[in-house]
Design a protein around this motif. Structure first.
Motif, mmCIF file in Angstrom:
data_model
loop_
_atom_site.group_PDB
_atom_site.id
_atom_site.type_symbol
_atom_site.label_atom_id
_atom_site.label_comp_id
_atom_site.label_asym_id
_atom_site.label_seq_id
_atom_site.Cartn_x
_atom_site.Cartn_y
_atom_site.Cartn_z
ATOM 1 N N ASP A 14 0.801 -1.227 0.000
ATOM 2 C CA ASP A 14 0.000 0.000 0.000
ATOM 3 C C ASP A 14 0.840 1.286 0.000
ATOM 4 O OD1 ASP A 14 0.855 -0.632 2.573
ATOM 5 O OD2 ASP A 14 -0.909 0.255 3.537
ATOM 6 N N LEU A 15 2.164 1.155 0.106
ATOM 7 C CA LEU A 15 3.046 2.331 0.106
ATOM 8 C C LEU A 15 3.918 2.433 -1.139
ATOM 9 C CD1 LEU A 15 4.311 2.189 3.797
ATOM 10 C CD2 LEU A 15 2.655 3.786 2.851
ATOM 11 N N VAL A 16 4.043 1.353 -1.883
ATOM 12 C CA VAL A 16 4.958 1.323 -3.023
ATOM 13 C C VAL A 16 4.536 2.355 -4.057
ATOM 14 C CG1 VAL A 16 5.835 -0.102 -4.920
ATOM 15 C CG2 VAL A 16 5.596 -1.078 -2.634
ATOM 16 N N HIS A 17 5.497 3.193 -4.454
ATOM 17 C CA HIS A 17 5.323 4.258 -5.450
ATOM 18 C C HIS A 17 4.210 5.214 -5.062
ATOM 19 C CE1 HIS A 17 8.307 2.445 -8.013
ATOM 20 N NE2 HIS A 17 7.666 1.283 -7.954
ATOM 21 N N ARG A 18 4.099 5.504 -3.774
ATOM 22 C CA ARG A 18 3.122 6.466 -3.266
ATOM 23 C C ARG A 18 3.835 7.421 -2.313
ATOM 24 N NH1 ARG A 18 -2.222 3.309 -1.640
ATOM 25 N NH2 ARG A 18 -3.332 4.973 -2.709
ATOM 26 N N PRO A 19 4.636 8.351 -2.839
ATOM 27 C CA PRO A 19 5.359 9.296 -1.982
ATOM 28 C C PRO A 19 4.381 10.079 -1.099
ATOM 29 C CG PRO A 19 6.037 9.547 -4.272
ATOM 30 C CD PRO A 19 4.884 8.598 -4.257
ATOM 31 N N GLY A 20 4.773 10.251 0.143
ATOM 32 C CA GLY A 20 3.958 11.005 1.080
ATOM 33 C C GLY A 20 3.051 10.135 1.942
ATOM 34 N N GLU A 21 2.861 8.889 1.550
ATOM 35 C CA GLU A 21 2.030 7.970 2.347
ATOM 36 C C GLU A 21 2.859 7.439 3.521
ATOM 37 O OE1 GLU A 21 -1.260 6.771 1.940
ATOM 38 O OE2 GLU A 21 -1.443 8.412 0.483
ATOM 39 N N LEU A 105 16.728 -3.311 -0.486
ATOM 40 C CA LEU A 105 15.751 -3.147 -1.558
ATOM 41 C C LEU A 105 14.370 -3.598 -1.111
ATOM 42 C CD1 LEU A 105 17.769 -4.637 -4.567
ATOM 43 C CD2 LEU A 105 17.392 -2.222 -4.056
ATOM 44 N N VAL A 106 13.351 -3.042 -1.784
ATOM 45 C CA VAL A 106 11.985 -3.524 -1.644
ATOM 46 C C VAL A 106 11.883 -4.727 -2.574
ATOM 47 C CG1 VAL A 106 9.547 -3.005 -2.017
ATOM 48 C CG2 VAL A 106 11.086 -1.219 -1.141
ATOM 49 N N HIS A 107 11.493 -5.887 -2.043
ATOM 50 C CA HIS A 107 11.351 -7.109 -2.844
ATOM 51 C C HIS A 107 9.904 -7.567 -2.802
ATOM 52 C CE1 HIS A 107 15.601 -7.878 -3.556
ATOM 53 N NE2 HIS A 107 15.843 -7.659 -2.273
ATOM 54 N N ASP A 108 9.290 -7.721 -3.958
ATOM 55 C CA ASP A 108 7.927 -8.248 -4.057
ATOM 56 C C ASP A 108 6.977 -7.558 -3.085
ATOM 57 O OD1 ASP A 108 8.857 -10.113 -5.951
ATOM 58 O OD2 ASP A 108 9.406 -11.510 -4.345
ATOM 59 N N ASP A 109 7.005 -6.237 -3.065
ATOM 60 C CA ASP A 109 6.141 -5.427 -2.201
ATOM 61 C C ASP A 109 6.354 -5.704 -0.711
ATOM 62 O OD1 ASP A 109 5.068 -4.242 -4.453
ATOM 63 O OD2 ASP A 109 3.407 -5.662 -4.581
ATOM 64 N N HIS A 110 7.565 -6.128 -0.339
ATOM 65 C CA HIS A 110 7.914 -6.379 1.065
ATOM 66 C C HIS A 110 9.286 -5.774 1.360
ATOM 67 C CE1 HIS A 110 4.864 -9.521 0.577
ATOM 68 N NE2 HIS A 110 4.743 -9.481 1.895
ATOM 69 N N VAL A 111 9.498 -5.429 2.629
ATOM 70 C CA VAL A 111 10.843 -5.066 3.102
ATOM 71 C C VAL A 111 11.230 -6.091 4.160
ATOM 72 C CG1 VAL A 111 10.693 -2.601 2.588
ATOM 73 C CG2 VAL A 111 9.954 -3.419 4.825
ATOM 74 N N ASP A 112 12.471 -6.524 4.111
ATOM 75 C CA ASP A 112 12.980 -7.489 5.090
ATOM 76 C C ASP A 112 13.854 -6.726 6.084
ATOM 77 O OD1 ASP A 112 13.940 -9.582 6.565
ATOM 78 O OD2 ASP A 112 15.001 -10.557 4.922
ATOM 79 N N CYS A 113 13.328 -6.504 7.272
ATOM 80 C CA CYS A 113 14.033 -5.725 8.300
ATOM 81 C C CYS A 113 15.060 -6.540 9.081
ATOM 82 C CB CYS A 113 13.020 -5.122 9.273
ATOM 83 S SG CYS A 113 11.919 -3.926 8.515
ATOM 84 N N GLU A 114 15.139 -7.846 8.826
ATOM 85 C CA GLU A 114 16.015 -8.716 9.622
ATOM 86 C C GLU A 114 17.472 -8.250 9.659
ATOM 87 O OE1 GLU A 114 18.773 -11.850 10.644
ATOM 88 O OE2 GLU A 114 18.440 -11.197 8.577
ATOM 89 N N PRO A 115 18.128 -7.962 8.516
ATOM 90 C CA PRO A 115 19.541 -7.561 8.625
ATOM 91 C C PRO A 115 19.735 -6.228 9.350
ATOM 92 C CG PRO A 115 18.821 -7.522 6.316
ATOM 93 C CD PRO A 115 17.699 -8.087 7.120
ATOM 94 N N VAL A 116 18.785 -5.316 9.207
ATOM 95 C CA VAL A 116 18.904 -4.016 9.863
ATOM 96 C C VAL A 116 18.690 -4.174 11.374
ATOM 97 C CG1 VAL A 116 18.094 -1.638 9.861
ATOM 98 C CG2 VAL A 116 18.003 -2.958 7.756
ATOM 99 N N VAL A 117 17.684 -4.962 11.762
ATOM 100 C CA VAL A 117 17.431 -5.214 13.186
ATOM 101 C C VAL A 117 18.622 -5.938 13.802
ATOM 102 C CG1 VAL A 117 16.012 -6.511 14.824
ATOM 103 C CG2 VAL A 117 14.916 -5.215 12.990
#
Length: 186
Positions: A14-21, A105-117
């Motif tokens: 619901d956020l992909v390519h929607r700046p400001g959301e 990167l955003v992959h298949d409309d998902h973000v994987d926060c595991e490496p950052v966490v």
């Protein structure tokens, strides 16, 4: 909702390519794999809370998060168990396209926060955890906890390289006492 196989994976369709959301999500799950590998770690199965703020930008999705969990280990001075509450924050941009400037990167409309966490939590863990700042540690000779031993006189430790001189001093004292008792002078 995150998928059961990877609880760090967050749907951002619901956020992909929607700046400001912007969306906020809260995730709570058991850590699927231990975080850290030193004197203190977040063991597998420990509860982890993620308060996420996801913002759509032109280049990708900006993820800001507060992470809370608990780390366990042992005091490096006295070997008592320690429990350390962990609270860290991070902010990372997950880009839509591969670029040298972005690590994630955003992959298949998902973000994987595991490496950052994982990076944020592991880097926040103390390298040498202590049960308390003034922990006196263990007695080097007996191995007992100095905090339990109470006050006592410090032992005089003689450097083994000078031990031979200790023997000479004893001989000199005995010789002097002998001379005093017999009335002779040396």
């Amino acid at each position: 909702m995150p998928t059961p196989s990877n609880p760090y994976r967050v749907n951002v369709r619901d956020l992909v390519h929607r700046p400001g959301e912007m969306r906020e999500k809260q995730l709570t799950f058991a850590v699927p794999e231990q975080l850290g590998a030193a004197a203190v770690v977040v063991p597998e199965g420990t509860e982890l809370e993620l308060d996420l703020r996801l913002e759509g930008l032109h280049d990708g999705i900006l993820v800001s998060a507060d992470v809370r969990t608990t780390a366990f280990g042992e005091c490096v001075r006295c070997l008592d168990p320690v429990v350390i509450p962990v609270e860290v924050e991070f902010q990372e941009l997950f880009a839509y396209s591969q670029d040298e400037a972005y690590d994630y990167l955003v992959h298949d409309d998902h973000v994987d926060c595991e490496p950052v966490v994982r990076d944020a939590v592991v880097l926040s863990l103390p390298f040498q955890p202590v049960c308390r700042e003034d922990c006196p540690g263990l007695d080097p000779e007996t191995g007992e906890r100095l905090a339990d031993a109470g006050p006592r006189e410090p032992r005089e430790v003689i450097d083994p390289r000078w031990a031979v001189l200790e023997g000479l001093a004893l001989e000199h004292d005995e010789s002097r006492k002998h001379n005093e008792n017999t009335g002779t002078t040396s």
